[in-house]
Design an enzyme around this catalytic site. Sequence first.
Site, mmCIF file in Angstrom:
data_model
loop_
_atom_site.group_PDB
_atom_site.id
_atom_site.type_symbol
_atom_site.label_atom_id
_atom_site.label_comp_id
_atom_site.label_asym_id
_atom_site.label_seq_id
_atom_site.Cartn_x
_atom_site.Cartn_y
_atom_site.Cartn_z
ATOM 1 N N THR A 211 0.818 -1.224 0.000
ATOM 2 C CA THR A 211 0.000 0.000 0.000
ATOM 3 C C THR A 211 0.847 1.267 0.000
ATOM 4 O OG1 THR A 211 -1.793 -1.126 1.130
ATOM 5 C CG2 THR A 211 -1.656 1.242 1.476
ATOM 6 N N ILE A 240 -13.207 -4.818 2.241
ATOM 7 C CA ILE A 240 -12.772 -3.426 2.339
ATOM 8 C C ILE A 240 -11.821 -3.310 3.520
ATOM 9 C CG2 ILE A 240 -13.544 -1.073 2.851
ATOM 10 C CD1 ILE A 240 -16.111 -1.755 1.264
ATOM 11 N N ASP A 242 -8.645 -0.798 5.612
ATOM 12 C CA ASP A 242 -8.583 0.495 6.317
ATOM 13 C C ASP A 242 -8.335 1.670 5.373
ATOM 14 O OD1 ASP A 242 -5.937 -0.839 6.028
ATOM 15 O OD2 ASP A 242 -5.241 1.139 6.681
ATOM 16 N N THR A 261 -0.615 1.937 7.112
ATOM 17 C CA THR A 261 -0.402 0.754 6.278
ATOM 18 C C THR A 261 -0.188 -0.459 7.175
ATOM 19 O OG1 THR A 261 1.066 -0.326 4.701
ATOM 20 C CG2 THR A 261 2.054 1.400 6.053
ATOM 21 N N GLY A 262 -0.569 -1.630 6.661
ATOM 22 C CA GLY A 262 -0.425 -2.857 7.435
ATOM 23 C C GLY A 262 -1.715 -3.644 7.352
ATOM 24 N N GLU A 263 -1.960 -4.481 8.329
ATOM 25 C CA GLU A 263 -3.147 -5.330 8.297
ATOM 26 C C GLU A 263 -4.393 -4.484 8.574
ATOM 27 O OE1 GLU A 263 -2.781 -9.227 10.294
ATOM 28 O OE2 GLU A 263 -4.816 -8.783 10.964
ATOM 29 N N GLY A 264 -5.197 -4.294 7.525
ATOM 30 C CA GLY A 264 -6.316 -3.361 7.598
ATOM 31 C C GLY A 264 -7.281 -3.646 8.733
HETATM 32 N N1 ASP Z 1 -3.748 -1.691 4.859
HETATM 33 C C1 ASP Z 1 -3.904 -2.395 3.610
HETATM 34 C C2 ASP Z 1 -5.147 -3.242 3.683
HETATM 35 O O1 ASP Z 1 -5.380 -3.873 4.675
HETATM 36 C C3 ASP Z 1 -2.727 -3.256 3.253
HETATM 37 C C4 ASP Z 1 -1.362 -2.624 3.369
HETATM 38 O O2 ASP Z 1 -1.199 -1.587 4.008
HETATM 39 O O3 ASP Z 1 -0.401 -3.153 2.787
HETATM 40 O O4 ASP Z 1 -5.852 -3.293 2.722
#
Ligand code: ASP
Length: 341
Positions: A211, A240, A242, A261-264
């Site tokens: 992301t 959907i 974050d 960014t990371g696990e939404g």
């Molecule tokens: N936050 C993003 C999602 O969960 C993924 C990411 O940040 O790489 O869709």
Amino acid sequence: MAGKEIQEMKGSEGGARRRRRWAIAVHGGAGVDPKLPLEKQAQAEKILARCLQLGVAALRSNLAAVDVVELVVRELETDPFFNSGRGSALTRKGTVEMEASIMDGQRRRCGAVSGVTTVKNPISLARLVMDRSPHSYLAFHGAEQFAREQGVETVENAYFVTEDNAEMLRLAKEAGSILFDYRVPMAAGCRAEAAAGEMNSLPLSVYAAETVGCVAVDTQGRCAAATSTGGLMNKMEGRIGDSPLIGAGTYACKACAVSCTGEGEAIIRSTLARDVAALMEYKGLSLDGAVQYAIKERLDEGKAGLIAVSSDGDVACGFNCVGMFRAYATEDGLFHVGIWD
Ligand code: ASP
């Protein structure tokens, strides 16, 4: 008022205004594989530095923060290296469903899109939702229809699918895993190794990044944030995350701008971006204090990261996973590009 204001200038309303210091930060995703090959690290850093330079030049030429974050995120969406626009993560069906959001902190206006399948630059569609629709958030069929009405550039869904990501999806399916950080145990036979904490590296050719986001404050102290993504590899259709959710993955107000960014799913549970702003507004924390508090106290361990700027021209970032692709610059002369802690 902060001591960082450096000179008087004429505001657009004609009144005297204090000139503020600009600052900008960019991210290309959190949760980087520690074994990411050096050439891929160098490639990521080069793209981030180029996009940061683009933003810095725009801020120097007095572009508004909201225009700067859109410009930079468009550039990142166009580069297939990152998980947004071309190069987006794939659904379990092998299709691309992108999402993006943008927020103008000065005027507290925002726009977001989800489930976009043909729009070349989803961040610009989010901007149009903000500027030209009566709503804040459009998704799936409605978002695509709005894109057609606005005449934005569209392409076939296949344009967004790269060979690397098709291979990544195959590996994710084989491992029965939904990925946010690409540290996938490659096959069932590797699970014991994974359980012992020794994750497999992916073949060189299939490394990808994640992301993208940009936050900026301009010389009038206006903050803005933008985030764009393909979501998680092997996600369910309709999922959907974050990134398009104002207050979760993206937020901007008069005090600051934040992109996560990371696990939404973890970021949504934490209302991470809004919490940073709330800690500044209600608790009077500094930008860095608010970022570090939110990461430590609100977020599940190992899940995510964020970048932030304040209206005073400060920049901060934080993450609690292995790494985060990031770059930032300030008018004070700070220029940094990095991946690891
Ligand atoms: N936050 C993003 C999602 O969960 C993924 C990411 O940040 O790489 O869709």
